[in-house]
Design an enzyme around this catalytic site. Structure first.
Site, PDB file in Angstrom:
ATOM      1  N   ARG A  27      54.494  32.485  44.411  1.00  8.85           N
ATOM      2  CA  ARG A  27      53.873  32.620  43.090  1.00  8.85           C
ATOM      3  C   ARG A  27      54.661  31.849  42.041  1.00  8.85           C
ATOM      4  NH1 ARG A  27      52.558  39.074  43.556  1.00  8.85           N
ATOM      5  NH2 ARG A  27      50.669  38.843  44.766  1.00  8.85           N
ATOM      6  N   GLU A  39      49.775  31.483  52.646  1.00 10.29           N
ATOM      7  CA  GLU A  39      48.571  32.176  53.123  1.00 10.29           C
ATOM      8  C   GLU A  39      48.502  32.182  54.658  1.00 10.29           C
ATOM      9  OE1 GLU A  39      46.267  34.068  51.760  1.00 10.29           O
ATOM     10  OE2 GLU A  39      47.329  33.926  49.863  1.00 10.29           O
ATOM     11  N   GLN A  44      48.051  38.458  59.126  1.00  8.42           N
ATOM     12  CA  GLN A  44      48.525  39.482  60.071  1.00  8.42           C
ATOM     13  C   GLN A  44      49.997  39.848  59.886  1.00  8.42           C
ATOM     14  OE1 GLN A  44      46.249  40.517  62.377  1.00  8.42           O
ATOM     15  NE2 GLN A  44      44.842  38.812  62.602  1.00  8.42           N
ATOM     16  N   THR A  45      50.621  39.444  58.798  1.00  7.68           N
ATOM     17  CA  THR A  45      52.066  39.642  58.671  1.00  7.68           C
ATOM     18  C   THR A  45      52.406  40.186  57.286  1.00  7.68           C
ATOM     19  OG1 THR A  45      52.318  37.711  60.101  1.00  7.68           O
ATOM     20  CG2 THR A  45      54.295  38.493  59.022  1.00  7.68           C
ATOM     21  N   LEU A  82      57.929  35.179  64.006  1.00  9.02           N
ATOM     22  CA  LEU A  82      56.842  35.487  63.068  1.00  9.02           C
ATOM     23  C   LEU A  82      55.560  35.847  63.823  1.00  9.02           C
ATOM     24  CD1 LEU A  82      56.483  35.520  59.984  1.00  9.02           C
ATOM     25  CD2 LEU A  82      55.836  33.128  60.077  1.00  9.02           C
ATOM     26  N   GLY A  83      55.482  35.405  65.099  1.00  9.96           N
ATOM     27  CA  GLY A  83      54.314  35.745  65.919  1.00  9.96           C
ATOM     28  C   GLY A  83      53.096  34.888  65.616  1.00  9.96           C
ATOM     29  N   TYR A 122      38.168  33.066  55.128  1.00 11.84           N
ATOM     30  CA  TYR A 122      39.006  33.876  54.242  1.00 11.84           C
ATOM     31  C   TYR A 122      40.143  33.045  53.646  1.00 11.84           C
ATOM     32  CZ  TYR A 122      42.842  36.569  52.638  1.00 11.84           C
ATOM     33  OH  TYR A 122      43.885  36.999  51.863  1.00 11.84           O
ATOM     34  N   ASP A 140      39.737  40.280  51.978  1.00 13.61           N
ATOM     35  CA  ASP A 140      40.580  40.631  53.123  1.00 13.61           C
ATOM     36  C   ASP A 140      40.610  42.152  53.259  1.00 13.61           C
ATOM     37  OD1 ASP A 140      42.185  41.534  51.096  1.00 13.61           O
ATOM     38  OD2 ASP A 140      44.007  40.570  51.829  1.00 13.61           O
ATOM     39  N   CYS A 194      46.546  51.022  45.770  1.00 12.05           N
ATOM     40  CA  CYS A 194      45.432  51.593  46.533  1.00 12.05           C
ATOM     41  C   CYS A 194      45.739  51.444  48.026  1.00 12.05           C
ATOM     42  CB  CYS A 194      44.123  50.875  46.169  1.00 12.05           C
ATOM     43  SG  CYS A 194      42.661  51.734  46.769  1.00 12.05           S
ATOM     44  N   CYS A 210      36.543  54.339  39.016  1.00 12.85           N
ATOM     45  CA  CYS A 210      36.556  54.425  40.484  1.00 12.85           C
ATOM     46  C   CYS A 210      35.692  55.591  40.978  1.00 12.85           C
ATOM     47  CB  CYS A 210      37.987  54.595  40.982  1.00 12.85           C
ATOM     48  SG  CYS A 210      38.073  54.742  42.780  1.00 12.85           S
TER      49      CYS A 210
HETATM   50  S1  SF4 Z   1      41.633  55.044  41.634  1.00 11.85           S
HETATM   51 FE1  SF4 Z   1      40.289  54.168  43.197  1.00 11.85          FE
HETATM   52  S2  SF4 Z   1      40.890  52.021  43.317  1.00 11.85           S
HETATM   53 FE2  SF4 Z   1      42.502  53.101  42.239  1.00 11.85          FE
HETATM   54  S3  SF4 Z   1      44.010  53.684  43.813  1.00 11.85           S
HETATM   55 FE3  SF4 Z   1      42.622  55.409  43.608  1.00 11.85          FE
HETATM   56  S4  SF4 Z   1      41.044  55.029  45.142  1.00 11.85           S
HETATM   57 FE4  SF4 Z   1      42.114  53.094  44.847  1.00 11.85          FE
END
Ligand code: SF4
Length: 360
Positions: A27, A39, A44-45, A82-83, A122, A140, A194, A210
């Protein structure tokens, strides 16, 4: 940048990302080449694992042309541990193609990127969005989890239909936000907030909108179909030692672990490992060997199967080693082992061999 067409929740998410994201090396320098390498490594890592590999890789191959000019063996050596080694081979192959056919510059659209080796839809979307600002959703596993919760979608996230549905919902959102920050924000939210088992909803910038949180569905989402149990294969390999050198065989370039060096051996198919290993060495190299002792036993899990690996120290009795199955064979002295690219389990067996008094 966000504008008036962005929903409030998207603006809140981007704002959260700008103040809370992790400082990751790719970044700091989001050049197309750095984004592409990161990327591919992140497929997978875990991020924590990739950071060190990324730094070493960029140190040795700071530009696409440096990678294109390198020998694939050196690329695989840096990839060791790293596989999913096809990623390293494809990265190298794609660099050569970009250098030879595209003037040394990565294409900027997801569709054109997806034509290169190792870049699927992707990864193409991720590079196009993060490096070139294309307004395209990047869907993803993290994104699937966040948005099936956010929109309360009870459909199997393994299906293409769910991915297509989320991409269709996200496309108009991307018209009103900075696609670089928005796509990275969703990935970051999935990684840090999340999370699969215990999401930190109370600190989440999406909490006000949400649906899973409002309805008490967080623990039930995402929905996943049952994954078939991975079969376990018994595998026997031989460290055939002669005059202080161990026999290695190079796998053909295509296929699993292609291009890496390995110890001769293979699946036991119901035979005792000490019997199977003698047969496999003869089939693969033409050498008749005698088992001296069992060196070690390891367990390893690949994506679709697991192995229980039995490693034996063997001595050649008759015959000359040749590459009957692989591309090439070589007798390797202890000091040379660090220069050959091998898979993680092979490295563990070689380390055990070097530590044994048999191989000095
Ligand atoms: S509020 Fe919804 S989007 Fe945010 S962490 Fe909880 S479940 Fe995930």
């Amino acid at each position: 940048m966000t504008d008036d067409t962005a929903p409030a929740w998207a603006a809140a998410l981007v704002s959260w990302y700008r103040s809370s994201h992790r400082d990751l090396p790719w970044r700091r320098d989001p050049s197309p080449y750095a984004v592409w390498v990161s990327e591919i490594m992140l497929q997978q890592t875990r991020v924590d694992t990739v950071v060190g590999y990324f730094a070493r890789f960029m140190d040795r191959f700071p530009t696409l042309s440096a990678l294109a000019e390198a020998d694939v063996g050196e690329v695989l050596r840096l990839w060791e541990g790293l596989g999913y080694y096809a990623r390293g081979r494809n990265l190298h192959k794609a660099a050569r193609r970009v250098a030879a056919e595209l003037g040394g510059s990565l294409p900027s659209s997801a569709a054109a990127l997806a034509e290169l080796p190792g870049i699927g839809s992707y990864t193409g979307a991720a590079i196009a969005s993060l490096a070139f600002g294309e307004r395209i959703p990047v869907v993803d596993g993290n994104v699937l989890r966040v948005f099936t919760r956010f929109w309360g979608i009870f459909a199997d996230v393994r299906t293409l239909q769910v991915k297509a549905d989320l991409a269709a919902r996200l496309s108009p959102v991307l018209a009103g936000v900075d696609p670089r920050d928005f796509n990275q924000a969703v990935m970051e939210l999935g990684a840090l907030v999340c999370s699969p088992k215990s999401p930190s909803c109370l600190t989440c910038p999406l909490i006000a909108s949400c649906r899973a949180y409002a309805c008490g569905w967080v623990a039930e989402l995402p929905v996943r179909g049952r994954r078939a149990a991975r079969p376990c294969h018994e595998v026997a390999v031989a460290a055939v030692v002669r005059s202080g050198r161990v026999l290695l065989s190079r796998r053909p370039d295509g296929g699993m672990l292609g291009g890496l060096w390995e110890l001769p051996g293979g699946k036991c198919h119901g035979r005792s490992p000490s019997v199977a290993v003698v047969d496999k060495v003869r089939e693969e190299t033409g050498l008749v060997v005698t088992v001296r002792f069992k060196l070690c036993q390891l367990a390893h899990a690949y994506t679709h199967f697991r192995i229980a690996l039995h490693a034996f120290v063997c001595e050649p009795e008759t015959g000359e080693a040749s590459a009957l199955r692989g591309d090439e064979v070589r007798w390797c002295a202890p000091a040379e082992l660090g220069t050959v690219a091998v898979a993680r389990t092979t490295r563990q067996v070689l380390d055990a061999l070097v530590a044994s008094r048999w191989f000095r």
